[in-house]
Scaffold this active site. Structure first.
Site, short mmCIF file in Angstrom:
data_model
loop_
_atom_site.label_atom_id
_atom_site.label_comp_id
_atom_site.label_asym_id
_atom_site.label_seq_id
_atom_site.Cartn_x
_atom_site.Cartn_y
_atom_site.Cartn_z
N LYS A 132 3.71 -1.94 -9.04
CA LYS A 132 4.64 -1.11 -9.84
C LYS A 132 5.87 -1.90 -10.27
CE LYS A 132 5.19 2.05 -6.61
NZ LYS A 132 4.35 1.48 -5.53
N ARG A 186 8.53 10.21 -4.67
CA ARG A 186 7.55 9.83 -3.64
C ARG A 186 7.12 11.04 -2.83
NH1 ARG A 186 9.00 4.05 -3.11
NH2 ARG A 186 7.60 3.03 -1.66
N ARG A 192 3.01 -11.23 -0.20
CA ARG A 192 4.17 -11.11 -1.09
C ARG A 192 5.38 -11.84 -0.50
NH1 ARG A 192 6.02 -5.34 -3.28
NH2 ARG A 192 6.25 -4.78 -1.09
N ARG A 251 9.56 -9.63 3.06
CA ARG A 251 10.28 -8.39 3.35
C ARG A 251 9.92 -7.92 4.75
NH1 ARG A 251 9.41 -4.31 -1.71
NH2 ARG A 251 9.17 -2.86 0.00
N ARG A 306 3.40 2.36 6.23
CA ARG A 306 3.75 2.68 4.83
C ARG A 306 2.55 3.28 4.10
NH1 ARG A 306 5.72 -2.73 2.50
NH2 ARG A 306 6.25 -1.60 0.62
P1 AMP Z 1 9.55 0.13 -2.25
O1 AMP Z 1 10.29 -1.12 -2.58
O2 AMP Z 1 9.41 1.05 -3.43
O3 AMP Z 1 8.24 -0.14 -1.56
O4 AMP Z 1 10.47 0.93 -1.20
C1 AMP Z 1 10.79 0.37 0.06
C2 AMP Z 1 11.15 1.46 1.04
O5 AMP Z 1 12.32 2.18 0.59
C3 AMP Z 1 10.09 2.55 1.22
O6 AMP Z 1 9.10 2.17 2.16
C4 AMP Z 1 10.94 3.72 1.72
O7 AMP Z 1 11.29 3.59 3.08
C5 AMP Z 1 12.21 3.57 0.89
N1 AMP Z 1 12.09 4.32 -0.39
C6 AMP Z 1 11.98 3.81 -1.64
N2 AMP Z 1 11.89 4.79 -2.55
C7 AMP Z 1 11.93 5.96 -1.87
C8 AMP Z 1 11.84 7.33 -2.23
N3 AMP Z 1 11.68 7.70 -3.52
N4 AMP Z 1 11.92 8.25 -1.25
C9 AMP Z 1 12.09 7.90 0.04
N5 AMP Z 1 12.15 6.64 0.46
C10 AMP Z 1 12.07 5.66 -0.48
#
Ligand code: AMP
Length: 218
Positions: free
Chosen positions: A13, A88, A127, A160, A171
């Protein structure tokens, strides 16, 4: 154009968001990036968010919904945005719908990046992210020219914390439980476009372009 990008972690994404933004001149709003920055800076809510991110769970809906609204207002993005990582949960999707509805607006498309679980695990494990400019690499499919060093800024490439195996597993579970129901939510609203995403970045992006042309012509 107002677009939502949906799909499991590691579906691509973030990468595709940047490519769409570059070609269409629309801003990307990545909740993951905003949250990571707040954690890095140890802001009051960043400190609270940390434990959810570290454990592979979700930051509470009220917090994330507040951040998104504030950011869209602040950067004046109501006329066009690419949302990466939001919504989400169903609650977040409903809040987004309400925010847009208040302004007589709606989404144009939700792109669902469909990718196998095995592929996701492989991608997340390999990654690497630049500590300095956040550029992302993949050791298998998109490695940096020099090992451990960012091509763009020379920064150090790191993994990360939430891309470590135990957290990846959690996750993916969180995704299945909380986020996957959004496929149905957006399908019912005739907004969902499925992008087969097991292939390489350019192949996926060609499909994205095709879909966006279709959306524009609609
Ligand atoms: P991402 O980089 O999109 O994978 O986000 C990393 C982490 O941030 C996720 O595993 C969640 O813990 C938190 N996070 C990101 N976006 C959201 C969201 N829309 N709602 C809740 N937690 C989020």
């Amino acid at each position: 154009m107002r677009i939502v990008l949906l799909g499991p972690p590691g579906a691509g994404k973030g990468t595709q968001a940047k490519m769409i933004a570059r070609d269409l001149g629309i801003s990307v709003l990545s909740t993951g990036d905003i949250i990571r920055l707040a954690i890095k800076n140890q802001t009051p809510w960043g400190k609270k968010a940390e434990k959810f991110v570290e454990s592979g769970g979700l930051v509470p809906d009220e917090v994330v919904i507040g951040i998104v609204k504030e950011k869209i207002d602040q950067d004046d993005l109501w006329s066009g945005f690419i949302l990466d990582g939001f919504p989400r949960t169903i609650k977040q999707a409903e809040a987004l719908e309400a925010m847009l509805g208040e302004r007589n607006l709606s989404l144009d498309a939700v792109l669902y990046f469909a990718v196998d679980k095995e592929e996701v695990i492989k991608r997340l494990s390999s990654r690497r992210v630049c500590e300095n400019c956040q550029a992302t690499y993949n050791l298998l499919s998109n490695p940096p020219l020099q090992e451990g060093i960012c091509d763009r800024c020379g920064g150090k490439l790191v993994q990360r914390d939430d891309d470590k195996p135990e957290v990846i597993r959690q996750r993916l579970e969180t995704y299945e439980k909380e986020t996957k129901p959004l496929i149905d939510f957006y399908q019912k609203r005739n907004l969902l476009y499925v992008i087969p995403s097991n292939g390489p970045i350019e192949e996926v992006y060609n499909k994205v372009k095709e879909v966006l042309e279709e959306v524009t012509a609609r």
